[in-house]
Every structure is written in C-alpha cells, then in structure tokens.
Scaffold this active site. Structure first.
Site, PDB file in Angstrom:
ATOM      1  CG  ASP A 182      -1.761   1.224   1.351  1.00 21.96           C
ATOM      2  OD1 ASP A 182      -2.354   1.611   0.324  1.00 21.96           O
ATOM      3  OD2 ASP A 182      -1.859   1.827   2.446  1.00 21.96           O
ATOM      4  CB  SER A 183       0.223   4.765  -0.767  1.00 26.36           C
ATOM      5  OG  SER A 183      -1.007   4.827  -0.064  1.00 26.36           O
ATOM      6  CB  CYS A 199      -2.748   1.089  -2.538  1.00 23.74           C
ATOM      7  SG  CYS A 199      -2.883   2.824  -2.938  1.00 23.74           S
ATOM      8  CD  GLU A 245      -2.377   8.558   7.284  1.00 22.60           C
ATOM      9  OE1 GLU A 245      -1.328   9.116   7.583  1.00 22.60           O
ATOM     10  OE2 GLU A 245      -2.437   7.471   6.655  1.00 22.60           O
ATOM     11  CB  CYS A 292     -10.018   5.233  -0.019  1.00 24.45           C
ATOM     12  SG  CYS A 292      -8.544   5.908   0.772  1.00 24.45           S
ATOM     13  CG  HIS A 327      -6.811   6.106   4.961  1.00 21.56           C
ATOM     14  ND1 HIS A 327      -5.995   5.433   4.082  1.00 21.56           N
ATOM     15  CD2 HIS A 327      -5.990   6.785   5.804  1.00 21.56           C
ATOM     16  CE1 HIS A 327      -4.727   5.708   4.374  1.00 21.56           C
ATOM     17  NE2 HIS A 327      -4.703   6.526   5.415  1.00 21.56           N
TER      18      HIS A 327
HETATM   19  N1  DGL Z   1      -3.957   3.917   0.093  1.00 23.46           N
HETATM   20  C1  DGL Z   1      -4.610   4.958  -0.668  1.00 23.46           C
HETATM   21  C2  DGL Z   1      -5.851   4.368  -1.344  1.00 23.46           C
HETATM   22  O1  DGL Z   1      -6.403   3.369  -0.936  1.00 23.46           O
HETATM   23  C3  DGL Z   1      -4.986   6.144   0.211  1.00 23.46           C
HETATM   24  C4  DGL Z   1      -3.799   6.960   0.668  1.00 23.46           C
HETATM   25  C5  DGL Z   1      -3.034   7.609  -0.492  1.00 23.46           C
HETATM   26  O2  DGL Z   1      -3.545   8.588  -1.085  1.00 23.46           O
HETATM   27  O3  DGL Z   1      -1.962   7.147  -0.804  1.00 23.46           O
HETATM   28  O4  DGL Z   1      -6.289   4.903  -2.332  1.00 23.46           O
END
Ligand code: DGL
Length: 298
Positions: free
Chosen positions: A20-21, A83, A162, A194, A196
C-alpha cells in the site's frame, strides 16, 4: 475453490505480499489474517512516498511496480495490491508483468456492489486519482451494463483518519458535503474505495442512512485472495504457523498509533527499509527482466 476443498495436497508456505502507499492497507491485512489465518504476510507500506491519491497515473504505476519488486525480492507467492489508487491505475500492468498471481481491491469491491444493489444505483468514493481513473465505473459496467454510478473523490478523508478525527464534528461536516450527491441520486450501495474509509464507516452510514449498503473492499479482497490461492494451488499447509513481517519506507510520526487503528492490534516489529537504496541496487535488474512487457505500458 475454498481452502477446505483443496484436496490436491499441494501446499505452498511462502508468504503473500501486500503493499500500500502507507499503513492504510493494514485494513486489508486485518481481513486477510481473519480469513486465511495460516498464511504468512509480508507487508510493504510506502510511507516515504504517500500519498499516491494525489499523484498522476504514470507515477502511481511506477511506484506500484517498484513496490511489487520489493515484495518479489522477499520471495512472495502472490501479490495483493491493498491500495485502491494503485489498484485503479496499475492492475493491468502488474497482471501482465509479474511472475506471480496478483489481485487488487477494485474487482472484488465492484463485484460485491453489483451483487448487492437492488435499485441499480451504486456510489463510489475514493481518492482523486482513483475516481479520475474511472476504474471502478468501468469494472462495474463490465460486470453489469446499464447500472447508474455516482462517483465522488473525498481527498480530505485520508488526513482526517490519519489524524484520528474519526467521530469528529469536522469530519461529519466534510462527509456531509462529499456524500450529498449519493443521497441526491438515491444510491442504495456505496463502495468505500480507499484503504482509509472503512474507519469512517459509522460516520458515512449515519449520513447516507441505514438503508445504504456499504461495501468494504478489504473484506471482499480477502475472499478473492482465498479464491486466487485455491486456483493456483498456493494455500499454506493447514497447520502452518504464520510469520508476518512489516516493512515501511519511512517511520512516520505517530506510526504505532495510526497502524493500530487500522489493524486493531499492535504490530510487533516493523522494519524500516532504505527503499531508494533497494531500487538503486536491485531496481534495474527487475526493470531489465520485464523490459519487453513494460515497453507496452510505460
Ligand atoms: N492507500 C490509498 C488508497 O487506498 C490512500 C492513501 C493515499 O492517497 O496514498 O487509495
């Protein structure tokens, strides 16, 4: 094929790679641990380069490839792109190029939404890069033509989560504004597109109303990973004791607190990687190995 139906007795105890990012992908890891408790997981969170959601398609694709190279170097048997932004922009590329089975979160989420909608109106929320790619829309329409799709980027949700502002007044205010098009268009199913957003489930449900079905891509992805392992005879032995490893490209501020919010348990040991050095030392070898396939994409 489910684990219990795997009668071929071909097992593979190598870990599943998840990237993931950042640490948001731990929402997917949580679901994988629940559904496939015997599987080892190697997680890579690219915390040094987060967010991906505000970046261009080209950069996200390159990052997704590099993250995959890191996991391949660790000897994973399959790759899960936790992600949404990377899934939305890079899955065809990764599927074509990588030597192991790959799944993202878009197809599982889209499939669940198509199955659950009653009135044919599906909402999708995600980062700017996910919504801009229209990948959820295309995947939903590929699965069933003629459905109505309402998409909305919600870029402020990631920093709110976050920061831990989950049930905050400000979060309700922002969520109401983002979600109004869903209410106006009468969607009955809403994809939380997403990593989050599952943490904002309560807030989102209160705003759109209890009649709206919320689709958590993490839950759906774990189901698809189980199928994928079955198809490729990659299940770990039923009595295998899993060993999970967590790697990050930077150790961010308040990491443990944020990570525990996503995983709902503490993370025992996190290793910080010098990702730039990894790419310098090994990146070129990987790029060379896939040069031909990559030419069509990059
Ligand atoms: N992990 C990213 C997503 O699911 C969210 C956070 C980011 O913008 O990197 O799209």
């Amino acid at each position: 094929m489910k684990r219990s139906e795997n009668q071929t007795a071909r097992y593979d105890d190598r870990p599943i790679g998840v990237f993931d990012s950042g640490v948001g992908g731990l929402t997917v890891v949580k679901q994988l641990m629940k559904r496939l408790p015997q599987e080892s997981i190697i997680y890579f969170g690219d915390t040094a380069r987060i967010p991906y959601g505000t970046k261009s398609e080209k950069i996200v694709r390159r990052f997704a490839l590099e993250d995959s190279f890191f996991l391949l170097d660790k000897g994973v048997k399959a790759i899960v792109v936790a992600c949404n932004t990377a899934s939305a922009n890079a899955i065809p590329l990764l599927e074509k190029v990588l030597p192991v089975p790959v799944t993202g979160v878009i197809h599982p989420g889209a499939e669940a939404a198509v199955q659950r909608t009653r009135n044919g109106k599906i909402g999708v929320i995600g980062t700017a890069a996910t919504i801009r790619s229209s990948t959820y829309r295309k995947e939903i329409l590929r699965l069933q033509d003629g459905l109505q799709i309402v998409s909305q980027a919600c870029p402020l949700f990631v920093p709110l989560v976050e920061e831990g502002w989950i049930e905050d007044e400000a979060t309700y205010l922002i969520a109401r504004r983002y979600l109004q098009p869903m209410i106006d268009n009468g969607v009955d199913t809403l994809i939380l597109g997403c990593t989050h957003y599952p943490l904002l489930k309560n807030v989102i449900q209160k705003i759109v109303g209890p009649q709206v079905n919320l689709v958590d891509s993490g839950v759906e992805t774990a189901r698809v990973v189980e199928e994928l392992l079955g198809e490729h005879h990659l299940f770990a032995r039923p009595d295998h004791l899993p060993d999970h490893q967590f790697f990050l490209s930077d150790l961010p501020y308040k990491f443990q607190e944020i990570a525990e919010r996503f995983l709902e348990q503490s993370i025992p040991h996190v290793q910080t990687v010098n990702f730039e050095q990894f790419l310098m030392e090994k990146g070129e070898t990987f790029w060379k190995a896939y040069e031909e396939e990559l030419a069509a994409f990059i």
